[in-house]
Design a protein around this motif. Structure first.
Motif, PDB file in Angstrom:
ATOM      1  N   TYR A  35       0.848  -1.178   0.000  1.00 24.94           N
ATOM      2  CA  TYR A  35       0.000   0.000   0.000  1.00 24.94           C
ATOM      3  C   TYR A  35       0.888   1.234   0.000  1.00 24.94           C
ATOM      4  O   TYR A  35       2.006   1.218   0.500  1.00 24.94           O
ATOM      5  N   GLN A  37       0.572   5.339   1.294  1.00 26.00           N
ATOM      6  CA  GLN A  37      -0.230   6.223   2.122  1.00 26.00           C
ATOM      7  C   GLN A  37       0.112   7.659   1.805  1.00 26.00           C
ATOM      8  O   GLN A  37       1.255   8.077   1.960  1.00 26.00           O
ATOM      9  N   MET A  41      -5.796  10.599   1.696  1.00 30.18           N
ATOM     10  CA  MET A  41      -6.249   9.559   0.767  1.00 30.18           C
ATOM     11  C   MET A  41      -6.208   8.172   1.398  1.00 30.18           C
ATOM     12  O   MET A  41      -6.457   7.173   0.712  1.00 30.18           O
ATOM     13  N   GLY A  42      -5.879   8.084   2.649  1.00 29.97           N
ATOM     14  CA  GLY A  42      -5.818   6.779   3.288  1.00 29.97           C
ATOM     15  C   GLY A  42      -4.720   5.925   2.688  1.00 29.97           C
ATOM     16  O   GLY A  42      -3.704   6.424   2.204  1.00 29.97           O
ATOM     17  N   LEU A  43      -4.916   4.631   2.712  1.00 30.63           N
ATOM     18  CA  LEU A  43      -3.961   3.685   2.140  1.00 30.63           C
ATOM     19  C   LEU A  43      -4.561   3.113   0.863  1.00 30.63           C
ATOM     20  O   LEU A  43      -5.710   2.651   0.862  1.00 30.63           O
ATOM     21  N   PHE A  90       3.606   0.786   2.749  1.00 29.75           N
ATOM     22  CA  PHE A  90       3.399  -0.262   3.736  1.00 29.75           C
ATOM     23  C   PHE A  90       3.262  -1.606   3.037  1.00 29.75           C
ATOM     24  O   PHE A  90       2.533  -1.745   2.058  1.00 29.75           O
TER      25      PHE A  90
END
Lengths: 117, 116
Positions: A35, A37, A41-43, A90
């Motif tokens: 992911y 981040q 926009m979050g992940l 991540f």
């Protein structure tokens, strides 16, 4: 008690350079994913793998390559870095299909902060 | 398409008070899982609580509980007796079958501040 290990934790690149973010897990998880981040926009899912030799694209795969030659390792490659790839990355893993997937929980690495100048 | 929306970019609460973080999602699936993850300044993603869609009973983990409204596609997180260590970014996440594969989709996050 390593869990999911990501390296490096920090990296600065110049536009056009290549690099590989390493991810290793010692939990015998079949499912692994990457992911990114970004603020607000979050992940967002880049690529994922449901087992050795199997990979697929997520929501934002462009500019990234992955491979899964072993159950433990899932490296993320940037072939020609761009400033838009500046982000925190991540790696996460979980048990695969079947009973394990029902818990759904992903185990995350500590993240890798990448800056592309 | 499955999406997760957190409409509160920031929230604050007094220590020892209760706060509720909102989350809505969109899906056509009936079998899925919902999560709240906490991300403190250390950047580590920590699972707070999970809810299985087929269970009607709301999940609870100590001071953390959810209000799961399946028909409304709503999944809010309630933190009781807020503590300074609860300060973090909180992400709502949906996990289910998306385009033929199990995937986890996150909301945009809510930054929670605890005022002493």
């Amino acid at each position: 008690n390593a869990g999911v290990t990501q390296t490096p934790k920090f990296q600065v690149l110049k536009t056009g350079q290549s690099m590989t973010l390493q991810c290793a897990q010692d939990m015998n998880h079949e499912y692994m994913s990457w992911y990114r981040q970004d603020p607000g926009m979050g992940l967002r899912l880049i690529h994922y793998s449901v087992g050795a030799g199997i990979t697929d694209q997520g929501e934002v795969p462009n500019g990234y390559n992955v491979s899964r030659s072993t159950t433990e390792d899932f490296p993320l490659r940037l072939l020609s870095a761009a400033p838009s790839q500046t982000s925190v990355y991540f790696c996460a893993s979980s048990r695969g299909q079947g009973a394990g997937i029902k818990t759904g929980e992903l185990f995350f690495g500590e993240g890798s902060r990448l800056t592309v100048l | 398409a499955q999406t997760v929306t957190q409409s509160q970019p920031e929230m604050s609460v007094q220590e020892a008070e209760t706060v509720t973080l909102s989350c809505t999602y969109d899906t056509s699936e009936s079998d899925y899982y919902l999560f709240w993850y906490k991300q403190p300044p250390s950047r580590q993603m920590i699972l707070v609580i999970r809810q299985e869609a087929y269970k009607q009973q709301n999940a609870t983990e100590n001071r953390f509980s959810v209000n799961f409204q399946k028909a409304a596609k709503s999944f809010s997180l309630k933190i009781s007796d807020s503590q300074l260590g609860d300060a973090a970014m909180y992400f709502c996440a949906y996990r289910g079958l998306i385009q033929g594969a199990q995937k986890l989709v996150f909301g945009q996050g809510t930054r929670l501040t605890i005022n002493p």
